[in-house]
Design an enzyme around this catalytic site. Sequence first.
Site, PDB file in Angstrom:
ATOM      1  N   ASP A  25       3.959   6.687   6.262  1.00 39.00           N
ATOM      2  CA  ASP A  25       2.872   5.740   6.543  1.00 39.00           C
ATOM      3  C   ASP A  25       2.444   5.836   7.996  1.00 39.00           C
ATOM      4  OD1 ASP A  25       1.069   3.804   5.829  1.00 39.00           O
ATOM      5  OD2 ASP A  25       2.413   2.144   6.290  1.00 39.00           O
TER       6      ASP A  25
ATOM      7  N   ASP B 285       2.506  -2.103   0.607  1.00 43.29           N
ATOM      8  CA  ASP B 285       3.295  -2.884   1.568  1.00 43.29           C
ATOM      9  C   ASP B 285       4.017  -4.027   0.865  1.00 43.29           C
ATOM     10  OD1 ASP B 285       2.264  -1.232   3.569  1.00 43.29           O
ATOM     11  OD2 ASP B 285       0.486  -2.485   3.788  1.00 43.29           O
TER      12      ASP B 285
END
Length: 440
Positions: A191, A361
């Site tokens: 990420d 997330d």
Amino acid sequence: MESSSILDSLGVEIIGVMAPVSICMFLVVLLTYSLSVTSDPQIRTAANLIYVENPSDSATVKLEGSLENAIVFVVLVAAVTFVLVLLFYYNFTNFLKHYMRFSAFFVLGTMGGAIFLSIIQHFSIPVDSITCFVLLFNFTVLGTLSVFSEGMPIVVRQCYMVVMGIVVAAWFTKLPEWTTWFILVALALYDLVAVLAPGGPLKLLVELASTRDEELPAMVYEARPTVSSHRGRNGGGGSSLRVLVGGGVSDSGSVELQAVGNHDATHNLDYNAVAVMDIDSVDGGGRSPLAGNPREGHSASPVSSEHSRELASIGNRESVAEEEMSPLVELMGWGDNREEEPRGLEESDNFDRGIKLGLGDFIFYSVLVGRAAMYDLMTVYACYLAIISGLGCTLILLSVYNKALPALPISIMLGVVFYFLTRLLMEPFVVGMTTNLMMF
């Protein structure tokens, strides 16, 4: 004061992001405890294509196999993300939206349906199969329609994003322990690279969406800001100072203008005159009929020249306040965009967007806490505080750098570190102190 209203609105928006994250993690912990997902047999997914962990394997075998699983999983995620970027680049937006709707239908109908049936069996809920199917079908269809539907209430969309995060996270908790930790760390590093590195797939996706002024073709949780209530007083829906540059407004409905000048009685001037002066400076010297002829000002009374000097001093103080504006204020759209030409009220809709958090997330925050729940509640508390602290740090960095930032790295790294510190150091210390009656 303007600062208090901005802080209040910002706090509401940050809570609007942290609250659903906390709810998602809490419900995943409840599912982990109630359904005992650790007793279920391991399933073969994209996260364990190479190695299926066996409790009798040695630590070296688990380490090597889990590392291979994490690498393969990250490579698959990166490849799929690049394919999505290419499709979005060539304007296959409708295809992407339909794909996201199909994904939502699959997650809610199959994975969510399995969890729904497990809950019914575990708690012995008296319900027949037809009623169960009707409820599940309606729940799934409504969730599918809520994705990328403009007519759907934002609350419904937010609730379904949280539900999908819970469902996927509950399935990820079925992965073996070593594989889970390696995948979490690998995804946090991915990420970081995908969002910040030049040529990263997520960075390219965000840049394409911002260049075309389109919504991201992804499942994101969007928190609506409360700034619209402050801007709606002008009757236009846009920023009051932006409307001021266009044509001037009265000071009766402008919070920003009230914070520019001092509170002395000598500065209680006509702000329409200030607006005319600013238009003159922006338009390159074009005069307004309200400003009058400059030659007539010399033949007028000396009060007019003193009046113009006071207006100039107010303009200087206004430019100083503009330079000292916090980046967080500019991020939320409360800044003074005086150097830009007014583009109409449609542009103000961009400021109605709040902080966006990806569905991934939600999932991997909850996976970390769900894995901690398989050990004890002390590690759950530690991991929860670490994740929320990391999310807060990410939001602070977002306000400073004013660009898209990855939400996984800080929270996941803090959560992993706090998990092992609590499990290896804090938990034995507290249990030993309590059993020996030294702390109770």
